[in-house]
Design a protein around this motif. Structure first.
Motif, PDB file in Angstrom:
ATOM      1  N   LEU A   1       0.823  -1.206   0.000  1.00  0.00           N
ATOM      2  CA  LEU A   1       0.000   0.000   0.000  1.00  0.00           C
ATOM      3  C   LEU A   1       0.859   1.259   0.000  1.00  0.00           C
ATOM      4  O   LEU A   1       1.947   1.281   0.564  1.00  0.00           O
ATOM      5  N   LEU A   2       0.345   2.305  -0.620  1.00  0.00           N
ATOM      6  CA  LEU A   2       0.992   3.614  -0.565  1.00  0.00           C
ATOM      7  C   LEU A   2       0.388   4.478   0.535  1.00  0.00           C
ATOM      8  O   LEU A   2       0.988   5.460   0.966  1.00  0.00           O
ATOM      9  N   ALA A   3      -0.810   4.112   0.981  1.00  0.00           N
ATOM     10  CA  ALA A   3      -1.482   4.856   2.044  1.00  0.00           C
ATOM     11  C   ALA A   3      -2.548   3.967   2.654  1.00  0.00           C
ATOM     12  O   ALA A   3      -2.976   2.976   2.052  1.00  0.00           O
ATOM     13  N   ILE A   4      -2.975   4.334   3.859  1.00  0.00           N
ATOM     14  CA  ILE A   4      -4.028   3.588   4.535  1.00  0.00           C
ATOM     15  C   ILE A   4      -4.926   4.587   5.265  1.00  0.00           C
ATOM     16  O   ILE A   4      -4.437   5.504   5.933  1.00  0.00           O
ATOM     17  N   PRO A   5      -6.256   4.460   5.118  1.00  0.00           N
ATOM     18  CA  PRO A   5      -7.156   5.397   5.795  1.00  0.00           C
ATOM     19  C   PRO A   5      -7.284   5.054   7.276  1.00  0.00           C
ATOM     20  O   PRO A   5      -7.154   3.889   7.671  1.00  0.00           O
ATOM     21  N   VAL A   6      -7.553   6.070   8.085  1.00  0.00           N
ATOM     22  CA  VAL A   6      -7.719   5.880   9.527  1.00  0.00           C
ATOM     23  C   VAL A   6      -9.157   6.221   9.898  1.00  0.00           C
ATOM     24  O   VAL A   6      -9.687   7.258   9.479  1.00  0.00           O
ATOM     25  N   VAL A   7      -9.783   5.346  10.680  1.00  0.00           N
ATOM     26  CA  VAL A   7     -11.176   5.546  11.082  1.00  0.00           C
ATOM     27  C   VAL A   7     -11.291   5.516  12.602  1.00  0.00           C
ATOM     28  O   VAL A   7     -10.431   4.964  13.297  1.00  0.00           O
TER      29      VAL A   7
ATOM     30  N   LEU B   1     -14.193   8.303   8.720  1.00  0.00           N
ATOM     31  CA  LEU B   1     -12.863   8.634   8.219  1.00  0.00           C
ATOM     32  C   LEU B   1     -12.328   9.864   8.942  1.00  0.00           C
ATOM     33  O   LEU B   1     -12.945  10.934   8.909  1.00  0.00           O
ATOM     34  N   VAL B   2     -11.177   9.717   9.606  1.00  0.00           N
ATOM     35  CA  VAL B   2     -10.616  10.828  10.381  1.00  0.00           C
ATOM     36  C   VAL B   2      -9.202  11.210   9.951  1.00  0.00           C
ATOM     37  O   VAL B   2      -8.664  12.221  10.392  1.00  0.00           O
ATOM     38  N   GLY B   3      -8.582  10.402   9.089  1.00  0.00           N
ATOM     39  CA  GLY B   3      -7.219  10.739   8.688  1.00  0.00           C
ATOM     40  C   GLY B   3      -6.658   9.762   7.678  1.00  0.00           C
ATOM     41  O   GLY B   3      -7.329   8.815   7.255  1.00  0.00           O
ATOM     42  N   ILE B   4      -5.422  10.011   7.319  1.00  0.00           N
ATOM     43  CA  ILE B   4      -4.723   9.146   6.368  1.00  0.00           C
ATOM     44  C   ILE B   4      -3.273   9.001   6.811  1.00  0.00           C
ATOM     45  O   ILE B   4      -2.675   9.944   7.350  1.00  0.00           O
ATOM     46  N   ILE B   5      -2.730   7.817   6.616  1.00  0.00           N
ATOM     47  CA  ILE B   5      -1.313   7.559   6.886  1.00  0.00           C
ATOM     48  C   ILE B   5      -0.679   7.130   5.575  1.00  0.00           C
ATOM     49  O   ILE B   5      -1.148   6.183   4.933  1.00  0.00           O
TER      50      ILE B   5
END
Length: 254
Positions: A231-237, A243-247
Motif C-alpha cells: 500500500l501507498l497509504a491507509i485510511p484511519v477511522v 474517516l478521520v485521517g490518512i497515513i
C-alpha cells in the motif's frame, strides 16, 4: 552518480563551505537538494554544525528547511529547534502537516511546546492538539487529519471536479469514499476514474472491500499491513468507522 555517492559529495561540500564561511554558496547548494537528501546530510553532521547549517537554510528557505526537518527522527529535529523563540516556531509549524508538527512538538520541552501551540493559528493548533491526545506510536498520533474524501452519491465527473478544487489532497493514488455521515464506504483509484465515463455513478466504480486502521492501531501493525499489501497509504477511522485521517507509507517507515 549513485544516490548515496551523491549525498556523500553534498555532505563533504556542505562541511567545506561552512568551514570557509561561504554562506551564499552553501545556501545555493542546500536549496538544490531534495528534503530527504538534506535530512541525510543533517543527520550525518555533528550537532553544532547541524544546527548552524539548518539555521542558515531556515533564514533563506524556511519551507525547505522544515520539510527536511520533518524527514528526520522527531527527537533529532526537535533538538534543532529548541533555541528558537516560540513565536517563530509557531509560524514555522503552521506550514507543516499536522502529523509532522505534532511529532516535533511532542519532543520539545513542555513549556516551549505549550507556548508554540498557544501562538499557532486556531485551526492548526487544534489539529495538532487533537493528534497529541492519541497514544504515542498509534495511527491517531501519526495520521494526517486533512484527508480528502468523496461523497458516495457523486458521479465520476463530479468526483474529478471535487478533486481539482481541493487543496488538501496528500495522496491522490487512493481516493476514499464516504457516506453522508462520513463513514468510510469505499476507495477508488485516480486511474480508475479517468478510464470510465463521467456520468458513471461513483458507487459503481469504487471498491467497498478495503483495508483501514483504527485510531488506536499500533504503528508497527500498520507498517506490516502496508508492506504485506504493498500500500501507498491507509485510511484511519474512529470507533464508528468514520474517516478521520490518512497515513502514507513514509509515515510508517520513518
Amino acid at each position: 552518480m549513485p544516490p548515496q555517492r551523491r549525498i556523500d559529495v553534498v555532505f563533504d561540500s556542505v562541511k567545506r563551505l561552512q568551514r570557509i564561511g561561504a554562506t551564499a554558496n552553501l545556501v545555493n547548494l542546500l536549496q538544490k537538494q531534495h528534503p530527504a537528501d538534506l535530512a541525510d546530510v543533517f543527520a550525518s553532521l555533528p550537532d553544532r554544525n547541524r544546527r548552524s547549517v539548518f539555521d542558515t537554510l531556515l533564514d533563506h528557505n524556511s519551507r525547505l528547511a522544515m520539510e527536511s526537518l520533518a524527514e528526520l527522527e522527531p527527537e533529532v529535529g526537535a533538538a534543532m529547534l529548541v533555541d528558537h523563540p516560540p513565536d517563530r516556531l509557531a509560524l514555522l509549524f503552521q506550514d507543516l502537516p499536522s502529523d509532522d508538527a505534532a511529532a516535533l512538538l511532542d519532543n520539545l520541552p513542555d513549556d516551549l511546546s505549550t507556548s508554540v501551540i498557544d501562538l499557532m493559528r486556531k485551526k492548526e493548533s487544534g489539529e495538532v492538539q487533537h493528534l497529541l491526545e492519541y497514544d504515542d506510536q498509534t495511527a491517531g498520533r501519526i495520521m494526517n487529519p486533512n484527508v480528502f474524501a468523496l461523497a458516495e452519491d457523486l458521479t465520476v465527473g463530479q468526483a474529478i471536479e471535487e478533486l481539482q478544487r481541493s487543496r488538501e489532497v496528500e495522496m491522490v493514488f487512493y481516493l476514499y469514499v464516504v457516506d453522508a455521515r462520513r463513514h468510510l464506504v469505499g476507495v477508488v483509484s485516480l486511474r480508475r476514474l479517468l478510464l470510465v465515463s463521467p456520468e458513471t455513478p461513483l458507487k459503481r466504480v469504487m471498491t467497498s472491500d478495503l483495508i483501514s486502521a483504527r485510531v488506536d492501531t499500533d504503528q508497527e501493525e500498520i507498517a506490516r499491513e502496508v508492506a504485506a499489501y504493498n500500500l501507498l497509504a491507509i485510511p484511519v477511522v474512529d470507533d464508528e468507522n468514520k474517516l478521520v485521517g490518512i497515513i502514507t507509507v513514509d509515515d510508517v517507515i520513518d
